[in-house]
Design an enzyme around this catalytic site. Sequence first.
Site, PDB file in Angstrom:
ATOM      1  CG  ASP A   1      -2.396   1.785   6.543  1.00  0.00           C
ATOM      2  OD1 ASP A   1      -2.851   1.461   5.422  1.00  0.00           O
ATOM      3  OD2 ASP A   1      -2.426   2.962   6.955  1.00  0.00           O
TER       4      ASP A   1
ATOM      5  CG  ASP B   1      -1.788   1.173   1.389  1.00  0.00           C
ATOM      6  OD1 ASP B   1      -2.220   1.709   0.353  1.00  0.00           O
ATOM      7  OD2 ASP B   1      -2.065   1.579   2.534  1.00  0.00           O
TER       8      ASP B   1
END
Length: 193
Positions: A173, A9
């Site tokens: 996350d 990410d």
Amino acid sequence: IMIKNFVFDFGGVITVSSRQRAVRAFGSIGVDDADALLSKHHQKGMFSDVESGKVTAAEFCSWLSGHCGRTMTFDDVVEGWTGYVAGVPRERLDMLLRLKERYRVYILTNTNPFMMSWARSPRFTPEGLPLDAFCHKIYASYEIGMLKPDVRIYQYLIDDAGINAAETLFIDDSIANVEAAEQAGMTGMLFYD
């Protein structure tokens, strides 16, 4: 099974992400209700629409201009969105470069043309290297037309990159995004900043 591919990410994993900083940045360009509009992981409304590619950068600027009662330029909006970036730790970029020497490295991010206009430019690092220098390919939600945690966006990356999901480690996350990657056959890892 050996890991041959890494998928990261962007916000909150490669960069240090701060929602409060973004609220202040949007506030500084005249978005008084930024606190109600912005989310940490999964945006809503027009903010989600620009990240999913449902609206263009120009349409988003026009909407935000109407919302705030003042003209918002592309650069104004870049200033707001990049408020999310509280830092780009050098050690994270160095890790990407080391991984890239031996593995395939990809970025899969829910993002928008404003954030990427900064990240994919020489302004991303002090040395003038764009985000593209640190991976083999960037998969941006607004270009694909889907958002994580939709399992189809992971499948899109797997098919486009021609990789085996079972040989792929996905780092994010957001637990919802990690779980969706696992549904697509990848090994998921939750990142804590």
